[in-house]
Design an enzyme around this catalytic site. Structure first.
Site, mmCIF file in Angstrom:
data_model
loop_
_atom_site.group_PDB
_atom_site.id
_atom_site.type_symbol
_atom_site.label_atom_id
_atom_site.label_comp_id
_atom_site.label_asym_id
_atom_site.label_seq_id
_atom_site.Cartn_x
_atom_site.Cartn_y
_atom_site.Cartn_z
ATOM 1 N N ASN A 227 -45.735 95.980 28.197
ATOM 2 C CA ASN A 227 -46.331 97.016 29.035
ATOM 3 C C ASN A 227 -46.849 98.107 28.102
ATOM 4 O O ASN A 227 -46.068 98.873 27.542
ATOM 5 C CB ASN A 227 -45.255 97.565 29.993
ATOM 6 C CG ASN A 227 -45.753 98.747 30.806
ATOM 7 O OD1 ASN A 227 -46.940 99.083 30.785
ATOM 8 N ND2 ASN A 227 -44.846 99.388 31.534
ATOM 9 N N LYS B 255 -48.469 100.691 28.791
ATOM 10 C CA LYS B 255 -48.482 102.033 29.402
ATOM 11 C C LYS B 255 -49.802 102.749 29.077
ATOM 12 O O LYS B 255 -50.833 102.092 28.963
ATOM 13 C CB LYS B 255 -47.242 102.825 28.979
ATOM 14 C CG LYS B 255 -45.939 102.049 29.247
ATOM 15 C CD LYS B 255 -44.690 102.878 29.110
ATOM 16 C CE LYS B 255 -43.472 101.994 29.395
ATOM 17 N NZ LYS B 255 -42.209 102.748 29.381
ATOM 18 N N HIS C 201 -42.835 100.208 38.711
ATOM 19 C CA HIS C 201 -42.258 100.720 37.459
ATOM 20 C C HIS C 201 -41.628 102.085 37.728
ATOM 21 O O HIS C 201 -42.137 102.869 38.519
ATOM 22 C CB HIS C 201 -43.339 100.827 36.382
ATOM 23 C CG HIS C 201 -42.760 101.064 35.022
ATOM 24 N ND1 HIS C 201 -42.336 102.307 34.609
ATOM 25 C CD2 HIS C 201 -42.488 100.204 34.003
ATOM 26 C CE1 HIS C 201 -41.833 102.199 33.376
ATOM 27 N NE2 HIS C 201 -41.919 100.942 32.986
ATOM 28 N N GLU D 128 -41.669 104.726 36.108
ATOM 29 C CA GLU D 128 -42.567 105.867 35.873
ATOM 30 C C GLU D 128 -43.465 106.099 37.085
ATOM 31 O O GLU D 128 -43.806 107.242 37.411
ATOM 32 C CB GLU D 128 -43.368 105.631 34.584
ATOM 33 C CG GLU D 128 -42.483 105.823 33.361
ATOM 34 C CD GLU D 128 -42.823 104.953 32.160
ATOM 35 O OE1 GLU D 128 -43.949 104.431 32.086
ATOM 36 O OE2 GLU D 128 -41.946 104.794 31.286
ATOM 37 N N GLU E 43 -34.996 97.402 34.763
ATOM 38 C CA GLU E 43 -35.240 98.422 33.748
ATOM 39 C C GLU E 43 -34.436 99.677 34.082
ATOM 40 O O GLU E 43 -34.905 100.525 34.855
ATOM 41 C CB GLU E 43 -36.729 98.779 33.700
ATOM 42 C CG GLU E 43 -37.627 97.630 33.311
ATOM 43 C CD GLU E 43 -38.924 98.127 32.692
ATOM 44 O OE1 GLU E 43 -39.216 97.738 31.558
ATOM 45 O OE2 GLU E 43 -39.627 98.941 33.321
ATOM 46 N N GLY F 74 -37.606 104.097 26.804
ATOM 47 C CA GLY F 74 -38.184 105.030 25.843
ATOM 48 C C GLY F 74 -37.157 105.936 25.180
ATOM 49 O O GLY F 74 -37.513 106.904 24.520
ATOM 50 N N SER G 16 -35.964 99.939 25.896
ATOM 51 C CA SER G 16 -35.645 99.987 24.456
ATOM 52 C C SER G 16 -35.357 98.613 23.865
ATOM 53 O O SER G 16 -34.482 98.479 23.007
ATOM 54 C CB SER G 16 -34.495 100.965 24.200
ATOM 55 O OG SER G 16 -34.868 102.286 24.568
HETATM 56 P P1 13P Z 1 -39.522 100.945 26.175
HETATM 57 O O1 13P Z 1 -39.439 99.535 25.653
HETATM 58 O O2 13P Z 1 -40.473 101.809 25.410
HETATM 59 O O3 13P Z 1 -38.169 101.540 26.365
HETATM 60 O O4 13P Z 1 -40.169 100.837 27.658
HETATM 61 C C1 13P Z 1 -39.663 99.924 28.559
HETATM 62 C C2 13P Z 1 -40.544 99.868 29.747
HETATM 63 O O5 13P Z 1 -40.602 100.790 30.537
HETATM 64 C C3 13P Z 1 -41.369 98.659 29.940
HETATM 65 O O6 13P Z 1 -41.956 98.643 31.191
#
Ligand code: 13P
Length: 251
Positions: free
Chosen positions: A10, A12, A96, A98, A168, A174, A214
């Site tokens: 992803n 982002k 997601h 976010e 997740e 992150g 992560s």
């Molecule tokens: P990270 O791998 O940067 O923690 O992000 C995970 C994520 O949100 C994938 O959709």
């Protein structure tokens, strides 16, 4: 049931056009040999077309990070399932954290998007995950259970063949603080049990559940070989070919 591992990147809101195409080109070559795992990338909307063309005919699938629940019409700023298919996307990430936390997406709205995407012929990665507060108050199962149930509402058994679930935990995204393999496994097993009740034991055994949060080359093997973990949804480490490929080659 032998579920094929599925490793997805992803991206982002990262990279520019040049970097996105270069990353796609690097993955195209490196993933040609993969037969026992699926790999996909999820670039920003504006680079989907070019990334999909770069990856056409390769082993790497391309998808979007979000889409509108309506088919078309007066929805300024939105992108439809048909538009995604039109530019070569075959999949979409929905729900997601976010999107849920920063853009106010609801379980009901995400469920509508899942139905629209599958109805249009896209594959779906449905994300679920608890916050740190929710984990600390023993609400993890209640929260991910609700997200799963609402996100997959009204789907047929056949449609479930096109759905991947991504667990997740919000506190792991992150932050560099990944769930332990045991923490991931426990939630995955719980989600699989729910799928058996919502759909059927067969669907539960066939549905892939990715872990995200992560994931790095250093922890990928332990996480991805844990019971009920069928791959990864990777954020930061998916932005460079070396780290993404090291994760995709976890075994
Ligand atoms: P990270 O791998 O940067 O923690 O992000 C995970 C994520 O949100 C994938 O959709």
């Amino acid at each position: 049931m032998n579920r094929k591992p599925y490793i997805a990147g992803n991206w982002k809101m990262n990279l520019d056009r040049r970097a996105a195409v270069a990353l796609a080109a690097a993955l195209r070559e490196a993933c040609q040999a993969f037969t026992d795992r699926d790999v996909a990338v999820f670039p920003p909307f504006v680079y989907l077309d070019e990334v999909a063309r770069t990856l056409a005919g390769s082993k790497v699938r391309v998808g979007a990070q979000n889409m509108c629940d309506a088919a078309n019409g007066a929805f300024t700023g939105e992108v439809s399932a048909a538009m995604l298919l039109d530019v070569g996307a075959t999949s979409v990430i929905l729900g997601h954290s976010e999107r849920r936390q920063l853009f106010g997406e609801t379980d009901e709205g995400i469920g509508r998007k899942v139905r629209t995407a599958l109805g249009a012929g896209l594959d779906v990665i449905l994300c679920v995950g608890e916050t740190l507060d929710e984990r600390n108050t023993q609400a993890t199962e209640r929260v991910v259970g609700r997200q799963l149930t609402k996100g997959l509402e009204d789907l047929t058994l056949d449609q479930m063949a096109k759905v991947t679930v991504a667990y997740e935990p919000v506190w792991a995204i992150g932050t560099g603080l990944n769930a332990t393999p045991k923490q991931a496994s426990d939630v995955h097993t719980y989600l699989r049990g729910l799928l058996a009740g919502l759909f059927s034991p067969k669907v539960a055994q066939a549905t892939r559940i990715q872990y995200g949060g992560s994931v790095k080359p250093e922890n990928a093997r332990d996480l991805l070989t844990s019971p009920d973990v069928d791959g990864a949804l990777v954020g930061g480490a998916a932005l460079k070919p070396d780290s993404f490929l090291a994760i995709a080659r976890f075994r």
